[in-house]
Enzyme design. Structure first.
Site, PDB file in Angstrom:
ATOM      1  N   HIS A  10      67.412 -16.817  31.846  1.00  0.00           N
ATOM      2  CA  HIS A  10      68.054 -15.960  32.783  1.00  0.00           C
ATOM      3  C   HIS A  10      69.244 -16.450  32.755  1.00  0.00           C
ATOM      4  O   HIS A  10      69.924 -17.587  32.327  1.00  0.00           O
ATOM      5  CB  HIS A  10      67.248 -16.333  34.627  1.00  0.00           C
ATOM      6  CG  HIS A  10      68.200 -16.071  36.064  1.00  0.00           C
ATOM      7  ND1 HIS A  10      69.298 -16.332  36.209  1.00  0.00           N
ATOM      8  CD2 HIS A  10      67.723 -14.642  36.243  1.00  0.00           C
ATOM      9  CE1 HIS A  10      69.335 -15.495  37.165  1.00  0.00           C
ATOM     10  NE2 HIS A  10      68.242 -14.770  37.110  1.00  0.00           N
ATOM     11  N   ASP A  26      61.068 -11.441  36.709  1.00  0.00           N
ATOM     12  CA  ASP A  26      60.200 -10.012  36.146  1.00  0.00           C
ATOM     13  C   ASP A  26      59.080  -9.969  35.626  1.00  0.00           C
ATOM     14  O   ASP A  26      58.430  -9.303  35.664  1.00  0.00           O
ATOM     15  CB  ASP A  26      61.314  -9.335  35.719  1.00  0.00           C
ATOM     16  CG  ASP A  26      62.957  -8.771  36.482  1.00  0.00           C
ATOM     17  OD1 ASP A  26      62.513  -8.474  37.757  1.00  0.00           O
ATOM     18  OD2 ASP A  26      63.820  -9.335  35.948  1.00  0.00           O
TER      19      ASP A  26
END
Length: 379
Positions: free
Chosen positions: A265, A316
């Site tokens: 991320h 996700d």
């Protein structure tokens, strides 16, 4: 770029602060996600509803019982689509990309919004309410139409989580499915200036209308490096197929420098706090479905990627296997993301309107300078 500017190039605008906001705080070092001062762990563990979180993002405070009941009523009675939008969903090609259909339908709906042309704050809140109510209806209605089924009439009394499944399947979900989906909606509701939210604010900053800003956001969310990532995670799991193939698949992918979707991320340097809840929900959903293979495969992939690359799963990664175990079609994962993130998009658009300044960054020019023009006859 000229020497008299004090700007400097940062690839992807990483860590560049472009504005202030009261809506959402990300602590990348500690792995915290905070909505209007409330840690998402407290919201999820405390049993908050998605509707409470939408209200919080828009108004800065959690609603009391009367405010929540009225807010849920406002959303519930706006779920039905304008007739022209419904006709569009019936007419569009059945193999169309669901995100492209959503993008176009939302833009189309703006023309028929009763507050079209009214840019007052009160009118924009009403537009935001219709968008939160109708985006799930667009997603589920098109899915039914493309499968040869009739649309389902929305039930204004259902929760957002329950309504989605009722509109998709014609039946209300069981208690676990409603709770799990409600949590997923909360976890995806907002995430500061992610790509789609930033594009919505850029559009709103020109004083374009709410629907234009949300259409920009949907187009941005469609990309596989943003909202499309969880669909790619599930496609990877389906391609691997069996737990016994996980290790060889991951080793080969890393050797070929292929990106493993669902890991890493831009902001978090520790585990994405949303993944903490989705991991647990993925396991529970698999157990209730009688097949924990996808969860077990995900766990093994997580361990291998952590060992070999030092990367943590993001939002996700486990949402993919959770949605799959709930029986949701893979091609709906990104539209489902939009059904949640519309709460954050609209909150940011409303905030942009309240304290607007045109967003106009600079670029560091790297092309040639002082070239001499040569007439066409001499080239």
């Amino acid at each position: 770029m000229s020497k008299d500017t004090d700007t400097s190039f940062v690839a992807g605008l990483e860590d560049v602060v472009s504005n202030t906001s009261d809506i959402c705080f990300l602590d990348g070092k500690e792995g915290r996600l905070v909505y209007q001062g409330y840690n998402i762990h407290d919201l999820v563990n405390g049993g908050a509803s998605f509707e409470e979180v939408v209200y919080l993002l828009w108004h800065g405070d959690l609603p009391n019982r009367q405010q929540l009941d009225e807010f849920k009523h406002q959303i519930g009675r706006q779920r039905s689509l304008p007739e022209p939008v419904l006709n569009f969903l019936k007419a569009v090609r059945k193999d169309a990309n669901a995100m492209e259909v959503l993008r176009t339908a939302v833009s189309f709906a703006g023309i028929y919004d009763p507050d079209n042309g009214d840019e007052s704050y009160e009118a924009n809140v009403r537009k935001a309410t219709r968008l939160v109510a109708q985006i799930p209806t667009i997603v589920t209605t098109f899915e039914r139409i493309r499968n040869g089924q009739d649309p389902v009439e929305p039930d204004p009394d259902l929760s957002a989580a329950s309504s989605f499944f009722q509109l998709l399947t014609g039946r209300q979900p069981n208690e676990f499915t409603e709770r799990a989906f409600n949590i997923a909606l909360i976890l995806h509701a907002d995430h500061e200036l992610n790509a789609s939210t930033f594009s919505a604010r850029v559009t709103a900053a020109t004083l374009s209308d709410m629907y234009s800003a949300i259409t920009s956001a949907i187009g941005t969310l469609k990309g596989p490096l943003h909202g499309g990532a969880n669909e790619q995670v599930m496609r990877m799991l389906l391609e691997i197929g069996e737990i016994s193939r996980v290790e060889s698949y991951i080793e080969e992918a890393l050797a070929q420098k292929r990106k493993i979707m669902g890991f890493g991320h831009r902001v978090y340097r520790t585990e994405d706090p949303r993944a903490t809840h989705l991991r647990k929900l993925s396991q529970q959903a698999g157990e209730l479905a009688g097949d924990t293979k996808w969860f077990e495969m995900s766990q093994k992939i997580e361990r291998l990627v952590k060992e070999k690359k030092g990367l943590n799963p993001n939002v996700d990664f486990y949402s993919a296997s959770m949605y799959y175990s709930l029986g949701l079609p893979t091609h709906l994962y990104t539209p489902i993301f939009a059904c949640s993130r519309i709460s954050g998009w609209t909150a940011h658009v409303l905030e942009q309107y309240r304290n607007n300044r045109l967003i106009r960054p600079r670029a560091e020019y790297t092309g040639p300078t002082n070239r001499q023009f040569v007439p066409l006859s001499e080239r």
